[in-house]
Design an enzyme around this catalytic site. Structure first.
Site, PDB file in Angstrom:
ATOM      1  N   LYS A  11      37.595  20.576  40.695  1.00 41.11           N
ATOM      2  CA  LYS A  11      38.352  21.768  40.277  1.00 41.11           C
ATOM      3  C   LYS A  11      39.250  22.295  41.416  1.00 41.11           C
ATOM      4  CE  LYS A  11      34.953  23.111  36.726  1.00 41.11           C
ATOM      5  NZ  LYS A  11      34.069  24.200  36.206  1.00 41.11           N
ATOM      6  N   TYR A  51      38.595  23.316  27.148  1.00 43.62           N
ATOM      7  CA  TYR A  51      37.409  24.182  27.164  1.00 43.62           C
ATOM      8  C   TYR A  51      37.237  24.960  25.858  1.00 43.62           C
ATOM      9  CZ  TYR A  51      36.157  23.483  32.103  1.00 43.62           C
ATOM     10  OH  TYR A  51      35.721  22.964  33.297  1.00 43.62           O
ATOM     11  N   ASN A 114      33.083  26.892  40.372  1.00 42.85           N
ATOM     12  CA  ASN A 114      31.913  26.107  40.792  1.00 42.85           C
ATOM     13  C   ASN A 114      32.263  24.677  41.187  1.00 42.85           C
ATOM     14  OD1 ASN A 114      32.414  25.086  38.292  1.00 42.85           O
ATOM     15  ND2 ASN A 114      30.422  25.554  37.399  1.00 42.85           N
ATOM     16  N   HIS A 117      33.477  19.539  37.322  1.00 39.83           N
ATOM     17  CA  HIS A 117      33.149  19.377  35.898  1.00 39.83           C
ATOM     18  C   HIS A 117      32.577  17.986  35.694  1.00 39.83           C
ATOM     19  CE1 HIS A 117      33.461  19.225  31.538  1.00 39.83           C
ATOM     20  NE2 HIS A 117      33.905  17.995  31.719  1.00 39.83           N
ATOM     21  N   GLU A 128      36.550  13.451  26.353  1.00 39.47           N
ATOM     22  CA  GLU A 128      37.215  13.956  27.556  1.00 39.47           C
ATOM     23  C   GLU A 128      38.006  12.860  28.270  1.00 39.47           C
ATOM     24  OE1 GLU A 128      34.069  15.820  29.788  1.00 39.47           O
ATOM     25  OE2 GLU A 128      33.957  17.522  28.410  1.00 39.47           O
TER      26      GLU A 128
HETATM   27  P1  ADP Z   1      29.302  22.936  32.880  1.00 40.33           P
HETATM   28  O1  ADP Z   1      30.632  22.922  33.594  1.00 40.33           O
HETATM   29  O2  ADP Z   1      28.152  22.819  33.838  1.00 40.33           O
HETATM   30  O3  ADP Z   1      29.217  21.927  31.738  1.00 40.33           O
HETATM   31  P2  ADP Z   1      29.666  25.003  30.867  1.00 40.33           P
HETATM   32  O4  ADP Z   1      30.254  23.930  29.992  1.00 40.33           O
HETATM   33  O5  ADP Z   1      28.579  25.848  30.282  1.00 40.33           O
HETATM   34  O6  ADP Z   1      29.121  24.393  32.225  1.00 40.33           O
HETATM   35  O7  ADP Z   1      30.813  26.005  31.323  1.00 40.33           O
HETATM   36  C1  ADP Z   1      32.115  25.528  31.674  1.00 40.33           C
HETATM   37  C2  ADP Z   1      32.558  26.226  32.935  1.00 40.33           C
HETATM   38  O8  ADP Z   1      32.729  27.630  32.669  1.00 40.33           O
HETATM   39  C3  ADP Z   1      31.561  26.192  34.098  1.00 40.33           C
HETATM   40  O9  ADP Z   1      31.604  24.983  34.832  1.00 40.33           O
HETATM   41  C4  ADP Z   1      31.996  27.398  34.904  1.00 40.33           C
HETATM   42  O10 ADP Z   1      33.191  27.099  35.641  1.00 40.33           O
HETATM   43  C5  ADP Z   1      32.352  28.392  33.813  1.00 40.33           C
HETATM   44  N1  ADP Z   1      31.191  29.232  33.438  1.00 40.33           N
HETATM   45  C6  ADP Z   1      30.162  28.897  32.638  1.00 40.33           C
HETATM   46  N2  ADP Z   1      29.273  29.894  32.501  1.00 40.33           N
HETATM   47  C7  ADP Z   1      29.768  30.927  33.227  1.00 40.33           C
HETATM   48  C8  ADP Z   1      29.326  32.269  33.491  1.00 40.33           C
HETATM   49  N3  ADP Z   1      28.180  32.756  32.968  1.00 40.33           N
HETATM   50  N4  ADP Z   1      30.091  33.034  34.299  1.00 40.33           N
HETATM   51  C9  ADP Z   1      31.249  32.578  34.833  1.00 40.33           C
HETATM   52  N5  ADP Z   1      31.740  31.317  34.606  1.00 40.33           N
HETATM   53  C10 ADP Z   1      31.003  30.500  33.824  1.00 40.33           C
HETATM   54 MG    MG Z   2      30.273  21.854  29.960  1.00 44.12          MG
END
Ligand code: ADP
Ligand code: MG
Length: 143
Positions: A11, A51, A114, A117, A128
């Site tokens: 990211k 997303y 974070n 992905h 994807e």
């Molecule tokens: P992942 O990326 O681990 O598959 P998700 O698909 O649940 O997680 O969420 C997509 C992205 O949205 C996350 O990687 C993160 O960047 C953001 N995100 C998810 N949950 C939260 C949250 N509670 N607060 C802020 N950002 C979030």
């Molecule tokens: Mg996800």
């Protein structure tokens, strides 16, 4: 176990740290073959569509604004059990919960930013990968 492919994204916050080489080194050390790779800056529409499952979540707007804030590195990684293995390597979505030694524990800045992905299932990996790559841009080692 079956050879699988998964989609990996570095990211914008981690691309900005100038450590792309280090990240790919970690993937390669764990037995992943990097079978396609590209750098691009997502449009608002591309990020929203990617997303779309999160469209109703409170963090959606911040997530989209973050994902379009700078270039990202998108790759297709291949190895046995690639989807789950890659998710384990990047760590929990919430960096506060990410285990020591995972990429998010090392490089995440906060929950939204974070750093990484990873596809969460074989089905989403297929969707994807096709979202970002044409078939003839992928150099699989599978026979
Ligand atoms: P992942 O990326 O681990 O598959 P998700 O698909 O649940 O997680 O969420 C997509 C992205 O949205 C996350 O990687 C993160 O960047 C953001 N995100 C998810 N949950 C939260 C949250 N509670 N607060 C802020 N950002 C979030
Ligand atoms: Mg996800």
């Amino acid at each position: 176990m079956a050879i699988e492919q998964t989609l990996s994204i570095i990211k914008p916050n981690v691309v900005a740290k100038n450590i792309i080489g280090k990240i790919f080194n970690r993937f390669e050390k764990k037995g992943f073959k990097i079978i396609s790779i590209k750098m691009l800056k997502l449009s608002h529409q591309q990020a929203e569509c990617f997303y779309k499952q999160h469209i109703s979540k409170p963090f959606f707007k911040d997530l989209i604004n973050f994902m379009i804030s700078g270039p990202i590195i998108i790759s297709v990684l291949e190895r046995e059990n690639a989807v789950n293995f890659h998710r384990t390597l990047i760590g929990d979505t919430n960096p506060m919960k990410a285990l020591k030694g995972t990429l998010r524990a090392d490089y995440a800045d906060n929950y939204t930013e974070n750093g990484f992905h990873g596809s969460d299932s074989i089905e989403s990996a297929l969707f994807e990968i096709n979202y970002f790559f044409k078939n003839n841009e992928i150099y699989s080692n599978k026979s």
